[in-house]
Motif scaffolding. Structure first.
Motif, PDB file in Angstrom:
ATOM      1  N   ASP A  93       0.861  -1.214  -0.034  1.00  0.00           N
ATOM      2  CA  ASP A  93       0.108   0.134  -0.179  1.00  0.00           C
ATOM      3  C   ASP A  93       0.911   1.177   0.083  1.00  0.00           C
ATOM      4  O   ASP A  93       0.589   2.259  -0.788  1.00  0.00           O
ATOM      5  N   VAL A  94       2.077   1.136   0.710  1.00  0.00           N
ATOM      6  CA  VAL A  94       2.909   2.305   0.677  1.00  0.00           C
ATOM      7  C   VAL A  94       3.512   2.575  -0.250  1.00  0.00           C
ATOM      8  O   VAL A  94       3.955   3.496  -1.013  1.00  0.00           O
ATOM      9  N   HIS A 120      -5.918   3.499   0.198  1.00  0.00           N
ATOM     10  CA  HIS A 120      -5.306   2.911   1.034  1.00  0.00           C
ATOM     11  C   HIS A 120      -5.986   1.582   1.344  1.00  0.00           C
ATOM     12  O   HIS A 120      -6.540   1.161   2.441  1.00  0.00           O
ATOM     13  N   GLN A 174      -4.424  -1.081   3.904  1.00  0.00           N
ATOM     14  CA  GLN A 174      -4.425  -0.681   5.336  1.00  0.00           C
ATOM     15  C   GLN A 174      -5.958  -1.195   5.432  1.00  0.00           C
ATOM     16  O   GLN A 174      -6.044  -1.566   6.768  1.00  0.00           O
ATOM     17  N   ARG A 232       1.326   3.645  -3.394  1.00  0.00           N
ATOM     18  CA  ARG A 232       0.836   5.056  -3.008  1.00  0.00           C
ATOM     19  C   ARG A 232      -0.534   5.042  -3.332  1.00  0.00           C
ATOM     20  O   ARG A 232      -1.148   5.946  -4.041  1.00  0.00           O
ATOM     21  N   ASP A 233      -1.358   4.151  -2.884  1.00  0.00           N
ATOM     22  CA  ASP A 233      -2.647   4.076  -3.324  1.00  0.00           C
ATOM     23  C   ASP A 233      -3.529   5.182  -2.222  1.00  0.00           C
ATOM     24  O   ASP A 233      -3.451   5.245  -1.304  1.00  0.00           O
TER      25      ASP A 233
END
Length: 134
Positions: free
Chosen positions: A49-50, A57, A60, A53-54
């Protein structure tokens, strides 16, 4: 941050969890190994996810669902293990293989069957229970 670091850590955690599920005989340790595997999945979800760069998110959000499933699994699993330990006196997985109830006389699998000459035969094995408890 490089994606390789959390991915390698998650792979190691997952491998340790798989080893714990396959090698352990205690039911509580098996549940702990399953939790370790779920945490490895959570680490991968957050790392990707990081890295991607969704904006939504999604990794998460899926991690929160996985944590909720893991909490329910450990609560129900621990309750089952404690109940089995209370009834059987052990939490060893190999000794818990024979947890089924014995067949009842009214059960269709345990009924006598009639042969062609009119005699009845009993299809239920008699020595299974004695061997499993010995």
């Amino acid at each position: 941050m490089h994606l390789a670091y959390p991915a390698v850590l998650a792979a190691l955690l997952f491998a340790i969890g798989v080893y714990g599920v396959l090698a352990r005989r205690n039911a509580i340790l098996v549940l702990m190994s399953v939790e370790l595997m779920l945490n490895a999945v959570n680490l991968n979800l957050v790392a990707f996810d990081v890295w991607l760069r969704d904006t939504l998110h999604a990794g998460q959000a899926l991690t929160l669902f996985t944590i909720a499933i893991a909490a329910a699994e450990i609560g129900i699993g621990l309750a089952i293990v404690l109940m089995v330990h209370r009834n059987k006196g052990t939490s060893d997985i190999d000794r818990l293989r024979d947890t089924a109830e014995p067949p009842q006389p009214w059960d269709s699998a345990a009924e006598d069957t009639a042969t062609e000459d009119g005699t009845t035969t009993d299809d239920t094995p008699t020595g299974e229970k004695a061997e499993a408890t010995a």
